[in-house]
Design a protein around this motif. Structure first.
Motif, PDB file in Angstrom:
ATOM      1  N   PRO A 190       0.944  -1.258  -0.113  1.00  0.00           N
ATOM      2  CA  PRO A 190      -0.138  -0.005  -0.035  1.00  0.00           C
ATOM      3  C   PRO A 190       0.843   1.281  -0.025  1.00  0.00           C
ATOM      4  CG  PRO A 190      -0.768  -1.513   1.465  1.00  0.00           C
ATOM      5  CD  PRO A 190       0.397  -1.912   1.196  1.00  0.00           C
ATOM      6  N   LEU A 191       1.859   1.478   0.889  1.00  0.00           N
ATOM      7  CA  LEU A 191       2.711   2.486   0.774  1.00  0.00           C
ATOM      8  C   LEU A 191       3.436   2.723  -0.413  1.00  0.00           C
ATOM      9  CD1 LEU A 191       3.725   4.855   2.614  1.00  0.00           C
ATOM     10  CD2 LEU A 191       5.740   3.102   3.320  1.00  0.00           C
ATOM     11  N   GLY A 192       4.161   1.719  -1.034  1.00  0.00           N
ATOM     12  CA  GLY A 192       4.642   2.044  -2.304  1.00  0.00           C
ATOM     13  C   GLY A 192       3.678   2.291  -3.271  1.00  0.00           C
ATOM     14  N   GLY A 193       2.383   1.657  -3.368  1.00  0.00           N
ATOM     15  CA  GLY A 193       1.414   1.843  -4.396  1.00  0.00           C
ATOM     16  C   GLY A 193       0.713   3.183  -4.353  1.00  0.00           C
ATOM     17  N   ILE A 194       0.734   3.906  -2.959  1.00  0.00           N
ATOM     18  CA  ILE A 194       0.156   5.359  -2.975  1.00  0.00           C
ATOM     19  C   ILE A 194       1.262   6.271  -3.256  1.00  0.00           C
ATOM     20  CG2 ILE A 194      -0.519   6.849  -1.176  1.00  0.00           C
ATOM     21  CD1 ILE A 194      -1.853   4.282   0.388  1.00  0.00           C
ATOM     22  N   ARG A 215      12.782  -7.296   0.603  1.00  0.00           N
ATOM     23  CA  ARG A 215      11.453  -7.721   0.165  1.00  0.00           C
ATOM     24  C   ARG A 215      10.499  -6.628   0.368  1.00  0.00           C
ATOM     25  NH1 ARG A 215       9.354 -11.403  -2.543  1.00  0.00           N
ATOM     26  NH2 ARG A 215       7.458 -11.321  -1.347  1.00  0.00           N
ATOM     27  N   VAL A 216      10.760  -5.787   1.393  1.00  0.00           N
ATOM     28  CA  VAL A 216       9.946  -4.510   1.579  1.00  0.00           C
ATOM     29  C   VAL A 216      10.038  -3.783   0.262  1.00  0.00           C
ATOM     30  CG1 VAL A 216       9.975  -2.300   2.842  1.00  0.00           C
ATOM     31  CG2 VAL A 216      10.276  -4.327   3.989  1.00  0.00           C
ATOM     32  N   LEU A 217      11.248  -3.528  -0.222  1.00  0.00           N
ATOM     33  CA  LEU A 217      11.216  -2.733  -1.491  1.00  0.00           C
ATOM     34  C   LEU A 217      10.640  -3.464  -2.752  1.00  0.00           C
ATOM     35  CD1 LEU A 217      15.063  -1.739  -1.528  1.00  0.00           C
ATOM     36  CD2 LEU A 217      13.126  -0.139  -1.172  1.00  0.00           C
ATOM     37  N   GLN A 218      10.712  -4.869  -2.583  1.00  0.00           N
ATOM     38  CA  GLN A 218       9.833  -5.417  -3.731  1.00  0.00           C
ATOM     39  C   GLN A 218       8.445  -5.111  -3.704  1.00  0.00           C
ATOM     40  OE1 GLN A 218      11.412  -9.495  -3.366  1.00  0.00           O
ATOM     41  NE2 GLN A 218      12.331  -9.081  -5.210  1.00  0.00           N
ATOM     42  N   GLY A 219       7.935  -5.230  -2.408  1.00  0.00           N
ATOM     43  CA  GLY A 219       6.516  -4.993  -2.072  1.00  0.00           C
ATOM     44  C   GLY A 219       6.053  -3.695  -2.508  1.00  0.00           C
ATOM     45  N   ALA A 220       6.824  -2.430  -2.199  1.00  0.00           N
ATOM     46  CA  ALA A 220       6.674  -1.325  -2.594  1.00  0.00           C
ATOM     47  C   ALA A 220       6.643  -1.184  -4.131  1.00  0.00           C
ATOM     48  CB  ALA A 220       7.614  -0.400  -1.993  1.00  0.00           C
ATOM     49  N   ALA A 221       7.498  -1.964  -4.933  1.00  0.00           N
ATOM     50  CA  ALA A 221       7.528  -1.656  -6.324  1.00  0.00           C
ATOM     51  C   ALA A 221       6.353  -2.561  -6.748  1.00  0.00           C
ATOM     52  CB  ALA A 221       8.884  -2.687  -6.946  1.00  0.00           C
ATOM     53  N   ILE A 222       5.923  -3.860  -6.291  1.00  0.00           N
ATOM     54  CA  ILE A 222       4.756  -4.199  -6.998  1.00  0.00           C
ATOM     55  C   ILE A 222       3.312  -3.594  -6.801  1.00  0.00           C
ATOM     56  CG2 ILE A 222       3.971  -6.017  -5.079  1.00  0.00           C
ATOM     57  CD1 ILE A 222       4.501  -6.962  -8.662  1.00  0.00           C
ATOM     58  N   GLY A 223       3.663  -2.877  -5.373  1.00  0.00           N
ATOM     59  CA  GLY A 223       2.241  -2.211  -5.553  1.00  0.00           C
ATOM     60  C   GLY A 223       2.263  -1.004  -6.450  1.00  0.00           C
ATOM     61  N   GLY A 224       3.128  -0.479  -6.918  1.00  0.00           N
ATOM     62  CA  GLY A 224       3.092   0.750  -7.929  1.00  0.00           C
ATOM     63  C   GLY A 224       2.989   0.050  -9.462  1.00  0.00           C
ATOM     64  N   GLU A 225       3.506  -0.930  -9.578  1.00  0.00           N
ATOM     65  CA  GLU A 225       3.695  -1.458 -10.900  1.00  0.00           C
ATOM     66  C   GLU A 225       2.191  -2.126 -11.465  1.00  0.00           C
ATOM     67  OE1 GLU A 225       4.807  -3.645 -14.667  1.00  0.00           O
ATOM     68  OE2 GLU A 225       5.774  -2.316 -13.265  1.00  0.00           O
ATOM     69  N   MET A 226       1.555  -2.888 -10.638  1.00  0.00           N
ATOM     70  CA  MET A 226       0.099  -3.337 -11.203  1.00  0.00           C
ATOM     71  C   MET A 226      -0.799  -2.474 -11.516  1.00  0.00           C
ATOM     72  SD  MET A 226       0.023  -7.118  -9.319  1.00  0.00           S
ATOM     73  CE  MET A 226      -1.240  -7.747 -10.281  1.00  0.00           C
TER      74      MET A 226
END
Length: 437
Positions: free
Chosen positions: A81-85, A135-146
């Motif tokens: 959520p944080l990365g996506g936002i 993993r935290v960085l990966q999660g932030a990235a996938i949150g914005g990618e999709m």
């Protein structure tokens, strides 16, 4: 979409209804990037057992090691959520393309780093902490990618090919799971368990990082979306914090997308990610057969996404949602009640339910057009990632506890959520999208 809507999803009315060469290039590069990025995100789970032994003390109890290993995996969901936002916020202000490229860069680098990390035997407690950070960085990235990929493609393709474009992109993203499964199978077949623990586990991470960086370069050839260019020209790009506008004016759209995302997370997490382990532990099915059947189901899922997108353009959103999610209810019970069955029946029924899991392509098809263009990226990203972080994280716990009392827990859970998707197909906003008041 109503002709009265400003800046609808898809290209302008003057654009040909067929996909141009430029549209195909955009869709192909976006799907390729999505495949590689999702591969980078899920490859961890295929080597979780090996990673647990390498990144935690050897004298740690096995259950605690497994818990901490999957805890690090779950951290990727929590940071979505944080990365996506943040990525979506700048995507609505600075442009889709810049953030679309940034997200895959943020995924490729940590994946490459994981493949090069020293283990616990070399640097002690710093090893799992570095793994957690990646993993935290990966999660932030996938949150914005999709969400970014869905918006990017949806705003490029002609309006009459909107469903196909989003469905094909979703197929590319889910293809990352299939790629991860095939790579894991190849590594485990080609190398001995000792070799895998020694060095071979690094190969899929290094490959993922390298190909991810290549994808970053290829995205240089993409162009900003016509919709964002028009917003910038009209000076209607979001000025205030887009999330503030969403929470104030588009709460209904957020609820709709969040509920549909719950359906998506149930189908993907349970049917695709958890079921191979369920087949082995609950029904005693050989690991090789379970993985082969899973690969067939994931391939059918990929095809199902394309089919759902095509059908959306041909027959409309509501009929496809009703048929797709209704079929998922039926095929879920057909599959899980027929276990363990024979190898042939296992592969056939798993593939069939996988095909109907492809109905998840309707989630971005509905979600992208649920928000106006000025805050579209932020709206979809916020609702999608918040829901996935909650339900994607809780689903494995729910199923693990429930299956202790009822072996058909996966069927009940997936069917119940698919039924909710069926009902949501009747909601007017699902078919019409955002309507200017």
């Amino acid at each position: 979409m109503s002709s009265s809507l400003p800046l609808p999803v898809g290209a302008s009315a003057e654009t040909s209804p067929s996909l141009s060469r430029k549209d195909v290039q955009t869709l192909g590069l976006s799907a390729l990037g999505g495949t590689l990025e999702f591969y980078d995100f899920v490859i961890y789970v295929f080597f979780a057992t090996v990673l647990g032994k390498l990144f935690f003390p050897v004298d740690m109890p096995d259950w605690l090691r497994q818990l901490q290993t999957f805890g690090i995996f779950a951290a990727g969901y929590l940071s979505r959520p944080l990365g996506g936002i943040i990525i979506a916020h700048f995507g609505d202000i600075l442009g889709r393309k810049r953030m679309f490229t940034l997200s895959i860069f943020m995924m490729a680098v940590p994946t490459l780093v994981i493949g090069l990390l020293p283990t616990y035997a070399s640097i002690g407690v710093a090893a799992p902490l570095l793994l957690l950070a990646m993993r935290v960085l990966q999660g932030a990235a996938i949150g914005g990618e999709m969400p970014g990929a869905w918006v990017f493609v949806a705003e490029h393709v002609p309006a009459k090919r909107y469903g196909f474009g989003v469905g094909a992109l979703t197929a590319g993203i889910t293809g990352g799971i299939l790629l991860g499964s095939l790579v894991a199978m190849a590594i485990n077949r080609h190398y001995s368990p000792a070799d895998v623990s020694d060095f071979a586990w690094r190969i899929p991470f290094i490959l993922g990082g390298v190909f991810g960086l290549i994808s970053v370069y290829l995205r240089r050839f993409l162009h900003e979306t016509p919709v964002f260019q028009e917003l910038a020209k009209r000076r209607t790009v979001a000025r205030e914090l887009p999330l503030k506008t969403i929470l104030r004016e588009h709460r209904a759209a957020c609820v709709l997308v969040a509920l549909l995302t719950w359906v998506l997370s149930a189908a993907v997490v349970v049917v695709v990610l958890m079921t191979p382990s369920y087949l082995q532990k609950v029904h005693g099915i050989a690991p090789t057969l379970a993985l082969e059947a899973n690969a067939v189901a994931t391939l059918m899922l990929t095809l199902g996404c394309v089919l759902a997108g095509w059908a959306n353009d041909r027959f409309g959103t509501r009929p496809v949602m009703l048929l797709g999610f209704g079929g998922l209810v039926l095929t879920s019970y057909l599959f899980y009640t027929g276990l363990p069955g024979t190898p042939t029946s296992l592969i056939w029924s798993y593939g069939l339910v996988g095909l109907f899991v492809g109905s998840i392509a309707m989630v971005p098809i509905v979600g992208v057009r649920a928000f106006p263009a000025a805050v579209r990226f932020s709206g979809l990203s916020f609702a999608y990632n918040m829901s996935y972080a909650i339900f994607g994280g809780l689903t494995p716990i729910i199923i693990t506890l429930w299956v202790q009392k009822d072996v058909l827990a996966p069927a009940h859970y997936v069917a119940a959520l698919a039924a909710m998707g069926f009902v949501l197909g009747l909601v007017p906003m699902s078919s019409r999208g955002y309507q200017k008041k």
